[in-house]
Design an enzyme around this catalytic site. Structure first.
Site, PDB file in Angstrom:
ATOM      1  N   GLY A 192     -42.269  36.517  14.081  1.00  0.00           N
ATOM      2  CA  GLY A 192     -41.571  35.407  13.437  1.00  0.00           C
ATOM      3  C   GLY A 192     -40.149  35.807  13.094  1.00  0.00           C
ATOM      4  N   SER A 193     -39.615  35.170  12.082  1.00  0.00           N
ATOM      5  CA  SER A 193     -38.209  35.398  11.731  1.00  0.00           C
ATOM      6  C   SER A 193     -38.006  36.761  11.068  1.00  0.00           C
ATOM      7  CB  SER A 193     -37.766  34.300  10.772  1.00  0.00           C
ATOM      8  OG  SER A 193     -38.616  34.300   9.646  1.00  0.00           O
TER       9      SER A 193
ATOM     10  N   GLY B  99     -40.251  39.126   8.411  1.00  0.00           N
ATOM     11  CA  GLY B  99     -40.498  40.559   8.604  1.00  0.00           C
ATOM     12  C   GLY B  99     -40.004  41.397   7.431  1.00  0.00           C
TER      13      GLY B  99
ATOM     14  N   GLU C  71     -42.400  41.782  15.329  1.00  0.00           N
ATOM     15  CA  GLU C  71     -41.677  41.157  16.456  1.00  0.00           C
ATOM     16  C   GLU C  71     -40.851  40.031  15.860  1.00  0.00           C
ATOM     17  OE1 GLU C  71     -41.616  42.194  19.438  1.00  0.00           O
ATOM     18  OE2 GLU C  71     -43.448  43.328  19.770  1.00  0.00           O
TER      19      GLU C  71
ATOM     20  N   CYS D 259     -37.533  33.661  21.282  1.00  0.00           N
ATOM     21  CA  CYS D 259     -36.929  34.822  20.616  1.00  0.00           C
ATOM     22  C   CYS D 259     -35.949  35.496  21.568  1.00  0.00           C
ATOM     23  CB  CYS D 259     -38.001  35.788  20.151  1.00  0.00           C
ATOM     24  SG  CYS D 259     -39.169  36.207  21.442  1.00  0.00           S
TER      25      CYS D 259
HETATM   26  P1  NAD Z   1     -41.421  32.092  10.640  1.00  0.00           P
HETATM   27  O1  NAD Z   1     -40.949  33.435  10.212  1.00  0.00           O
HETATM   28  O2  NAD Z   1     -41.000  30.920   9.837  1.00  0.00           O
HETATM   29  O3  NAD Z   1     -43.038  32.055  10.639  1.00  0.00           O
HETATM   30  C1  NAD Z   1     -43.785  32.924  11.451  1.00  0.00           C
HETATM   31  C2  NAD Z   1     -45.179  33.102  10.868  1.00  0.00           C
HETATM   32  O4  NAD Z   1     -45.081  33.895   9.675  1.00  0.00           O
HETATM   33  C3  NAD Z   1     -45.876  31.810  10.450  1.00  0.00           C
HETATM   34  O5  NAD Z   1     -47.234  31.913  10.793  1.00  0.00           O
HETATM   35  C4  NAD Z   1     -45.686  31.774   8.937  1.00  0.00           C
HETATM   36  O6  NAD Z   1     -46.674  31.052   8.268  1.00  0.00           O
HETATM   37  C5  NAD Z   1     -45.780  33.247   8.604  1.00  0.00           C
HETATM   38  N1  NAD Z   1     -45.086  33.687   7.379  1.00  0.00           N
HETATM   39  C6  NAD Z   1     -43.875  33.304   6.933  1.00  0.00           C
HETATM   40  N2  NAD Z   1     -43.545  33.998   5.841  1.00  0.00           N
HETATM   41  C7  NAD Z   1     -44.569  34.860   5.595  1.00  0.00           C
HETATM   42  C8  NAD Z   1     -44.824  35.847   4.600  1.00  0.00           C
HETATM   43  N3  NAD Z   1     -43.955  36.101   3.612  1.00  0.00           N
HETATM   44  N4  NAD Z   1     -45.971  36.550   4.666  1.00  0.00           N
HETATM   45  C9  NAD Z   1     -46.862  36.325   5.655  1.00  0.00           C
HETATM   46  N5  NAD Z   1     -46.683  35.394   6.602  1.00  0.00           N
HETATM   47  C10 NAD Z   1     -45.549  34.677   6.580  1.00  0.00           C
HETATM   48  O7  NAD Z   1     -40.997  31.922  12.178  1.00  0.00           O
HETATM   49  P2  NAD Z   1     -41.038  30.620  13.112  1.00  0.00           P
HETATM   50  O8  NAD Z   1     -39.992  29.664  12.695  1.00  0.00           O
HETATM   51  O9  NAD Z   1     -42.435  30.143  13.277  1.00  0.00           O
HETATM   52  O10 NAD Z   1     -40.626  31.256  14.536  1.00  0.00           O
HETATM   53  C11 NAD Z   1     -39.322  31.458  14.957  1.00  0.00           C
HETATM   54  C12 NAD Z   1     -38.889  32.887  14.726  1.00  0.00           C
HETATM   55  O11 NAD Z   1     -39.799  33.799  15.329  1.00  0.00           O
HETATM   56  C13 NAD Z   1     -37.540  33.193  15.367  1.00  0.00           C
HETATM   57  O12 NAD Z   1     -36.795  34.003  14.498  1.00  0.00           O
HETATM   58  C14 NAD Z   1     -37.925  33.961  16.629  1.00  0.00           C
HETATM   59  O13 NAD Z   1     -36.901  34.795  17.140  1.00  0.00           O
HETATM   60  C15 NAD Z   1     -39.099  34.734  16.144  1.00  0.00           C
HETATM   61  N6  NAD Z   1     -39.955  35.174  17.249  1.00  0.00           N
HETATM   62  C16 NAD Z   1     -39.911  36.480  17.612  1.00  0.00           C
HETATM   63  C17 NAD Z   1     -40.670  36.912  18.691  1.00  0.00           C
HETATM   64  C18 NAD Z   1     -40.616  38.345  19.134  1.00  0.00           C
HETATM   65  O14 NAD Z   1     -41.510  38.736  19.877  1.00  0.00           O
HETATM   66  N7  NAD Z   1     -39.647  39.141  18.741  1.00  0.00           N
HETATM   67  C19 NAD Z   1     -41.481  36.010  19.387  1.00  0.00           C
HETATM   68  C20 NAD Z   1     -41.514  34.675  18.972  1.00  0.00           C
HETATM   69  C21 NAD Z   1     -40.735  34.270  17.897  1.00  0.00           C
END
Ligand code: NAD
Length: 511
Positions: free
Chosen positions: A243-244, A248, A265, A299
């Site tokens: 995720g974002s 992370g 990731e 991503c």
């Molecule tokens: P996001 O960070 O908003 O959410 C991702 C996941 O994390 C969701 O399931 C969310 O519920 C969970 N989450 C959020 N905050 C959390 C916390 N504090 N503790 C535990 N879980 C938590 O991301 P998004 O908007 O769904 O996706 C887009 C982002 O993901 C972009 O930044 C993109 O670059 C990244 N991404 C990275 C990869 C990679 O492999 N590097 C792949 C796909 C997406």
């Protein structure tokens, strides 16, 4: 600029399509009013869902930890049979899963099918891997001794995934973790519950078919609170979070505080260098797919173009021409290349980034406008934008999860590489050149600092055979192919004395 020219299916059609796919897969929909399944195609809710409660999540982790006790001693090639069966079911339901990905994430049909293909590919990979979890033997310094390294399953793996690869990222983690002998508890994005229900159901069917414990996998449906449960639970040995970077940054220290492992990731801010010798036909195709494909919501999306000054005007002209022709609209239409953004919030973020880019000296060359539909006022369709920048300013250094491509120019390769690496993220990169020396320098230790470094191909669209992941604020994790499996196992070093003497290492004498 705003155009009213997008023709879309109705929310009712999309609801029926999603329900039909779920029925064919055999997935039950937990109806309720905790949160809604939604489609970005019309920007409307499809139906209400019941979220997993905290107590249910706790029970799912307990059962996964219990199932681990038998799964970890099941021979790895037998565990591979589960991945093989899952791959068969994914093949059978490829169209259904792709439908759900399009309905929930708004991906165009060919990319949605591609995502399911990626799931199938990792299952094939995992089957092979199940017979290749190699340790090694190391020369011992002591006579009559053997030194070895063996790999063992870790435990429960908590998978937290993002909306934009709602199924493939789960399968990368799950297929590999399962053959490694781990059990999995999955917290998908709250924006994509339906594809999660379908994927999870197919895995449950596969487990039943091959006689694997039902609790090798569990699904937690709901928001980040459930993700936080995985983060803080000591029974979860590894948290693999996609995720974002913001997410992370929260997850990493919390898991570390309990000495758990993480595989992160996170966001990317990917760039391509285009050198004077580049094949421009190839470059234009690669750039347009990488920058505008998936509506800029990968991503690995190409966000920065670093072009040699001598060819910048020519390349930018060709790109703006290609951008003006991009078909934007219903992702189920075969001719569409750019579907919707995930939400109105994402559209607003794009608009804000363009406003900031202008304030920081940029010129929007093409795109940035909104496309509206009379029938779906809440849908967020945008024209992918190209922005010429004089410098790499603050907005360029950030990941804006939308189709905005910033163009910068360079004079020397050193300058291009400096610009390239001067961002906090380190996921994917590429160089378009026909000069072998330039290509090799970009690939070398003095070149790109990313986890993925390509030549004459864009930044997105990785194959599962290679390890996937990036450096710096992208989190440092590696998933998918190569030897990424090691992240899902723990090594043990074994010294075996088959002599009758107790020889101590380093010639130490005692007694
Ligand atoms: P996001 O960070 O908003 O959410 C991702 C996941 O994390 C969701 O399931 C969310 O519920 C969970 N989450 C959020 N905050 C959390 C916390 N504090 N503790 C535990 N879980 C938590 O991301 P998004 O908007 O769904 O996706 C887009 C982002 O993901 C972009 O930044 C993109 O670059 C990244 N991404 C990275 C990869 C990679 O492999 N590097 C792949 C796909 C997406």
């Amino acid at each position: 600029m705003t155009g009213t020219d997008v023709t879309l299916p109705t929310t009712e059609d999309l609801r029926e399509r999603a329900l039909a796919a779920l029925r064919r897969v055999g997935a039950e929909v937990p109806e309720g009013s905790d949160f809604a399944a939604r489609t970005p195609i019309t920007g409307e809710d499809l139906f209400g869902l019941r979220a997993t409660t905290g107590a249910e999540a706790d029970e799912a982790i307990r059962r996964a930890a219990e199932a681990f006790r038998t799964w970890r001693v099941t021979p790895a090639p037998r565990r591979g049979e589960l991945a093989r069966r899952l791959g068969e079911l994914l093949r059978e339901h490829k169209g259904d899963l792709a439908d759900l990905i399009t309905v929930e994430a708004g991906k165009i049909r060919s990319e949605a099918l591609g995502e399911v293909q990626e799931m199938i590919d990792i299952c094939d990979f995992a089957v092979g891997l199940s017979r290749q979890l190699y340790g090694r033997t190391i020369a011992s310094e002591r006579p009559g001794h053997r030194l070895a390294e063996t790999w063992h399953p870790l435990g429960v793996v908590g998978v937290i995934s993002a909306f934009n690869f709602p199924a493939a990222v789960w399968s990368w983690n799950t297929a590999v973790a399962l053959v490694c002998g781990d059990t999995v508890v999955w917290k998908p994005s709250e924006l994509t519950p339906l594809i999660s229900l379908a994927s999870s159901r197919l895995l449950a069917r596969a487990a039943q078919d091959v006689g694997a414990p039902a609790d090798v996998h569990a699904l937690l449906l709901g928001d980040r609170d459930l993700g936080e449960r995985l983060v803080d639970d000591r029974r979860v040995a590894l948290v693999s979070a996609t995720g974002s970077t913001r997410m992370g940054r929260e997850v990493g220290p919390r898991v570390a505080a309990r000495f758990g492992r993480t595989l992160l990731e996170l966001g990317g801010n990917n760039a391509a260098v285009v050198a004077p010798s580049a094949d421009l036909d190839l470059a234009v195709q690669g750039i347009v797919f990488a920058a505008a494909g998936t509506a800029g919501q990968r991503c690995t999306t190409l966000r920065r173009l670093i072009v040699h000054r001598d060819i910048a005007d020519t390349l930018v002209d060709r790109l703006t021409t290609a951008y003006r022709k991009l078909p934007i609209g219903d992702p189920f239409e075969d001719s569409t290349l750019v579907g919707p953004l995930i939400s109105e919030g994402a559209r607003q973020t794009m608009e804000d980034a363009l406003t900031r880019a202008r304030a920081e000296g940029g010129t929007v060359l093409v795109g940035g406008g909104r496309r509206t539909s009379g029938t779906a006022p809440r849908a967020a369709y945008v024209e992918p934008a190209i922005v010429r920048m004089e410098q790499q300013t603050d907005v360029v250094r950030e990941e804006t999860f939308a189709p905005v491509l910033y163009v910068l120019t360079y004079d020397t390769l050193e300058e291009a590489v400096d610009l390239h690496n001067d961002v906090p993220q380190g996921l994917s990169s590429s160089i378009f050149t026909r000069d072998q020396q330039e290509a090799e320098r970009f690939l070398s230790a003095e070149g790109s600092d990313c986890g993925i470094v390509n030549v004459n191909i864009g930044t997105s669209g990785a194959e599962i055979g290679g390890a996937f992941g990036g450096e710096k604020e992208t989190g440092g994790g590696r998933e998918s192919g190569s030897d990424s499996w090691r992240a899902y196992m723990r090594p043990a070093t074994n010294t075996i004395n088959y002599s009758s003497e107790l020889a101590l290492a380093q010639n130490v004498s005692f007694l």
